[in-house]
Design a protein around this motif. Sequence first.
Motif, PDB file in Angstrom:
ATOM      1  N   THR A  32       0.810  -1.219   0.000  1.00 41.80           N
ATOM      2  CA  THR A  32       0.000   0.000   0.000  1.00 41.80           C
ATOM      3  C   THR A  32       0.840   1.264   0.000  1.00 41.80           C
ATOM      4  N   ARG A  34       1.864   2.673   2.474  1.00 39.89           N
ATOM      5  CA  ARG A  34       1.514   3.506   3.627  1.00 39.89           C
ATOM      6  C   ARG A  34       2.647   3.458   4.648  1.00 39.89           C
ATOM      7  N   GLY A  55       0.684   6.507   8.283  1.00 39.95           N
ATOM      8  CA  GLY A  55      -0.564   6.457   7.517  1.00 39.95           C
ATOM      9  C   GLY A  55      -0.459   7.206   6.201  1.00 39.95           C
ATOM     10  N   ASP A  57       0.891   8.215   2.478  1.00 41.27           N
ATOM     11  CA  ASP A  57       1.517   7.478   1.370  1.00 41.27           C
ATOM     12  C   ASP A  57       2.960   7.977   1.266  1.00 41.27           C
TER      13      ASP A  57
END
Length: 501
Positions: A32, A34, A55, A57
């Motif tokens: 992801t 993240r 959290g 990117d």
Amino acid sequence: MAGRPTDSQLLRILTAALEEADQAVVLFAPSTRRIRWANRAFSAWTGVPPDQVPGQDVRFCLGDAGARLDRAVQKLRSRPSGRDHLDLVLEIPLRPRRDIEVSLILVRLSEKRRLVAAYLTDVTDRAGRQAALAAETRFLRSVLAPALQPIIVTDARGRITLFNRGARELLGFSEDEVVGRKYIQEFYEGNAAHEVMNRSRAADHGGAGFLDGYEAILISRARERVPVWLTMHLLYGEDGQESGTVTFVRDMRPMAEVERRLEEVQMQLIHADKMASLGKLAAGVAHEINNPLGGILLFGGLLLEDMDFSDPRREDMDRIVQEARRCKEIVNSLLDFAHQRRRYQEPVDLNAAVDQCMALLGGKALFHNVEVERALADNLPLVVGNPSQIKQVFTNIVTNAVDAMEGEGRLVLRSGCDASGGEVWVSFTDTGPGMPPPVRARIFEPFFTTKEPGRGTGLGLSLSYNIMRMHRGDIRVGDGAEGGTTFTVVFPMPEGESCEP
Ligand SMILES: Nc1ncnc2c1ncn2[C@@H]1O[C@H](COP(=O)(O)OP(=O)(O)OP(=O)(O)O)[C@@H](O)[C@H]1O
Ligand SMILES: [Mg+2]
């Protein structure tokens, strides 16, 4: 048993250690992107407060470079385990633009869970410096490489990094044979490389780091000894350590040749000076002796005519007149020598002159056991000179050769033409005993003779030498075959003539 720390425990330990690092470190999920965690340096660098970083990117701060990071992560994930490390440099569109070196490490927490740890290092300055250095090096190479002056550049260990055109021509090696393969030490004769380094480090040869002039011998590819004059600079890196050397080389051989010629000319001048003074002296003496000698010959001759054939004093008187005649001959040669008259000159066939001399001399008793080899060149260009003077020179030289061989041996007559030197020459090689250097040094001096009294006046070669000077030529002496001597009589090539038949 305390047991192995769990993954989360491990993570806490590692993150605590990395929290204070100067380098920005960020951990993110490979799928992801993240961010799970980042250290203080990362927040400071992105300007996002530490509590707002997790959290996000990871690409938020990378702009266009985000896509490259994506591809790198993709690559890392698809690799077999064990090859979990990848470095790349990303251009980050901050103002001013920064170059960030990103080290990515794929951390396999379990079969399924993975994290990527990214270490970010700002290398903008380093890259800039390297680019500047590379440009400078390229510039120097392009200036030094084609230079005719030999220049050799090495790294700190002496390994050659630049061997320019001049160096290649001087030492005969190609660039491929040398650059990166040879050490400069290998070119020096003996231990000179060591001495050169020591001197360049010391302060008293032009300053520390610089060697202002050193004489050494380099060895060429053909194993020739090349005398050179060196100037060397030590190169230093930013850390102050020696990083290499630049050596400028000067070939000393042309200088040695100039010195040798200078010495030769000096010798010739001394000789010419000596000849001039001797010439004056000889002229004075000859002139004074000539008249009384004329008297002796005249009155001696008259007395002889008046004497009866049975007179017992007749033999003595005859001897007196003969000796006086001999004196007259010597005086005449002296006057010749002193006046150095330039006689009428015409085209002369040197081969024919040699043949005529040999025809005259060959009948003499001393020649009977001398083998004469005639190796005269065909189509020899004519020279300009006085035929009887030229024959006098040849006669003197041939007589000397036969005297030296004491009537037994071989005399080789050669002639030829040297187009490059613009010369036509005749040489006479005997198989006599040769000449020790002290004799050879004096043979052109008037009255120098090694022959017993009455057999030689020592005027033959000095006269010949003078004659050849008047012809703008020369007489050269060298060793003959079998320990004998070679005399070469050299004439300048007349204008319009050439060696071609
Ligand atoms: N071919 C030769 N081999 C060895 N020595 C030579 C030769 N030619 C000349 N010399 C040496 O050079 C000396 C000088 O020669 P030069 O012709 O000037 O005088 P000379 O022969 O001694 O006397 P002169 O020629 O006046 O009768 C000789 O005495 C001899 O020592
Ligand atoms: Mg002689």
